[in-house]
Design a protein around this motif. Sequence first.
Motif, PDB file in Angstrom:
ATOM      1  N   VAL A 258       0.835  -1.206   0.000  1.00  0.00           N
ATOM      2  CA  VAL A 258       0.000   0.000   0.000  1.00  0.00           C
ATOM      3  C   VAL A 258       0.867   1.252   0.000  1.00  0.00           C
ATOM      4  CG1 VAL A 258      -1.588   1.349   1.420  1.00  0.00           C
ATOM      5  CG2 VAL A 258      -2.005  -1.086   1.040  1.00  0.00           C
ATOM      6  N   ALA A 259       1.942   1.246   0.811  1.00  0.00           N
ATOM      7  CA  ALA A 259       2.823   2.415   0.891  1.00  0.00           C
ATOM      8  C   ALA A 259       3.501   2.701  -0.439  1.00  0.00           C
ATOM      9  CB  ALA A 259       3.865   2.209   1.982  1.00  0.00           C
ATOM     10  N   SER A 260       3.713   1.670  -1.242  1.00  0.00           N
ATOM     11  CA  SER A 260       4.403   1.878  -2.523  1.00  0.00           C
ATOM     12  C   SER A 260       3.574   2.690  -3.509  1.00  0.00           C
ATOM     13  CB  SER A 260       4.772   0.527  -3.145  1.00  0.00           C
ATOM     14  OG  SER A 260       3.612  -0.189  -3.530  1.00  0.00           O
ATOM     15  N   VAL A 261       2.261   2.791  -3.272  1.00  0.00           N
ATOM     16  CA  VAL A 261       1.404   3.571  -4.175  1.00  0.00           C
ATOM     17  C   VAL A 261       0.761   4.755  -3.465  1.00  0.00           C
ATOM     18  CG1 VAL A 261       0.901   1.575  -5.605  1.00  0.00           C
ATOM     19  CG2 VAL A 261      -0.629   2.128  -3.715  1.00  0.00           C
ATOM     20  N   ASN A 262       1.010   4.883  -2.159  1.00  0.00           N
ATOM     21  CA  ASN A 262       0.385   5.958  -1.389  1.00  0.00           C
ATOM     22  C   ASN A 262       1.487   6.872  -0.875  1.00  0.00           C
ATOM     23  OD1 ASN A 262      -1.799   7.307  -0.087  1.00  0.00           O
ATOM     24  ND2 ASN A 262      -1.117   6.430   1.848  1.00  0.00           N
ATOM     25  N   ASP A 263       1.524   8.121  -1.355  1.00  0.00           N
ATOM     26  CA  ASP A 263       2.622   9.023  -1.052  1.00  0.00           C
ATOM     27  C   ASP A 263       2.657   9.485   0.392  1.00  0.00           C
ATOM     28  OD1 ASP A 263       4.016   8.988  -3.347  1.00  0.00           O
ATOM     29  OD2 ASP A 263       3.056  10.739  -4.232  1.00  0.00           O
ATOM     30  N   ASP A 264       1.535   9.659   1.016  1.00  0.00           N
ATOM     31  CA  ASP A 264       1.499  10.217   2.365  1.00  0.00           C
ATOM     32  C   ASP A 264       0.720   9.282   3.275  1.00  0.00           C
ATOM     33  OD1 ASP A 264       1.276  11.661   4.672  1.00  0.00           O
ATOM     34  OD2 ASP A 264       0.928  13.571   3.675  1.00  0.00           O
ATOM     35  N   GLN A 265       1.411   8.618   4.188  1.00  0.00           N
ATOM     36  CA  GLN A 265       0.759   7.644   5.062  1.00  0.00           C
ATOM     37  C   GLN A 265      -0.265   8.290   6.000  1.00  0.00           C
ATOM     38  OE1 GLN A 265       1.154   4.193   4.995  1.00  0.00           O
ATOM     39  NE2 GLN A 265       2.055   4.824   3.065  1.00  0.00           N
TER      40      GLN A 265
END
Length: 613
Positions: A258-265
């Motif tokens: 998920v983090a690989s496609v989501n810039d801001d956690q």
Amino acid sequence: MDRVNAASAKARAHGGDLAPWSIVAIAAVAFVVFGGVWLGGTLGAVLTGGGWHPPPFALGTFASLMTDGPGKLWPAASPVGVVLGIVVFFAVIVALAVFAGRRLMGYVSRPKGLAGRRELASMCPDGIAARARELRPSLNGREQLHPDETGNLLGDLDPNGPELRSSYEDVELDLMAPRAGKSTGIAVPRVLRAQGAVLLTSNKSDVYAVTRAERAKAGRVWTFDPQGIAHAPREMWWNILADCHTIEGARRLAGHFVASVNDDQSKKDFWISAAQNTLTALFLAAARGKASVLDLLAWLADPADRAPIDLLRDVNMVAMAEQLQGTVRGAVETRDGIYETARQCVACLLDPEIVAWVTPDPNLPEFRPHQHVLGQDTLYLLSKDGGGSAAGVIAGLADATMRAGVVAAERMGGRLDPPMTAVLDEAANVCRISDLPDLYSHFGSRGINVVTLLQSYRQGSRVWGEAGMDALWSAATIKLLGAGLDDADFVEKISKLVGQHDVRTPSYSKSKEGTSRSYSYRQDQVLPPDRIRALPKGTALLLATGVRPALIRLRPWYKEPGAGLISAAAKAETAAITERATRAWYGSSHSGIAVGVRKWQREAVTLDKDPTG
């Protein structure tokens, strides 16, 4: 006319004040010149066999030398030897004066208010060696320690040393612009000097090319290169589902994708959170049910497939099975949106070249993180950034390896010995471990030396959010800020952190009683923002916990002893990468392969020069 007379009178008065000092200066110069001639000529006579017979130390001696030459003053010596002695003596004096002047200018130009040798004693050779003996029981009883056994080399204190090292419980955050020396001054030296297991992430092959041959001498080299960064042949595989037998492990792996496609956690929307929950259930079902990654991709392609739900029920994960079933039975639009988001998160696994690296292969050895952290092996994790990258897989393997190090440290009594080195180069692009800021200080206490390399503070904020990046900044006990930081707000904050210092300004006043001098004080910034932004390449501002900031000079690998052998091995590795890349592009029998090789070699980095990438 009165003004002219007043100015002339003032100039005469000023000249009168300087006259006594001018006489002293002329006398001092004359003394130095005459003394140099007298001593240099006598030493020249001694060296040419004339013996120690100095002439009288008087003005007449100098006059006699000018009129009659050296033969009268040193009759038993060769005149040429006497003249050479004088010339050599003055050459030595000039060289010493130049050296002293440069040292003095370096001290004067050094910003006031920065930490010096005394304040950094705990990071100097003696202090860091004492700390290493406390942290590493294996060093007890040994009188002599290699410097690399005592700590991680940071650089030399500017301007004249000594070298500074961080301890094996420090964790590091480095912010530098591209081409500022991250690879040559930090990543490569840290890998080459590592004492234990090594983990390196990168989106380029430069560090891999320079360090691979040397690390192969220390232990086994594992190269995980699913996207052909170094075009390394697949000689290993990793079970991506190995740690997914627990909900925590499955959730962590889902979080990496998920983090690989989501810039801001900090800005997870409904679809992202729901996709992570769905991936967690599917990873858990695949691991518990002994299914493969390909089976998992099939489940994602068909939300109506009940196989993962049944597998979860079979292993008594009823609550997880019910949650997944609720997602499947929800509104069609919502279900399809969640599954489509999940498919986008693991889209890299649709590439057969990538999925082959995480699929069991009986003909290749399996990489086992728990064994890796106990030796001196090296793991290179290479991936492209941007769309279609294997960043989620890279982050998952890096996280699994570091957590294996934590488990091993707990079994050793709390800390790995020798320590493990993890260099997370391009961490914001290819190794987005979502909770890295929370784990940072914990890694340091376990003997896992993590170095995170970013191009800017803002780049980290885009991945972990402002709060996450602030946490990462606070957890790092060592911070290096290099050249090219152009974020005005961040540089202004750093300038304030560095602080201010007192500047004494003299003022003069004249009266009938004479000239008086007084001083006033003002506070100036130790390093103004413009000076921080203009730090030269190869230098960095060191912020260490509990110590005032200091300026250091990085130590590029190509300027160290033995760099020639490393450079030769790096050239050979680069040539091998070039040939593999060309074969991949053109095919082994294509007539253009030779042309392609020559083209790649022309464009390749020259590793024996200054590759400040």
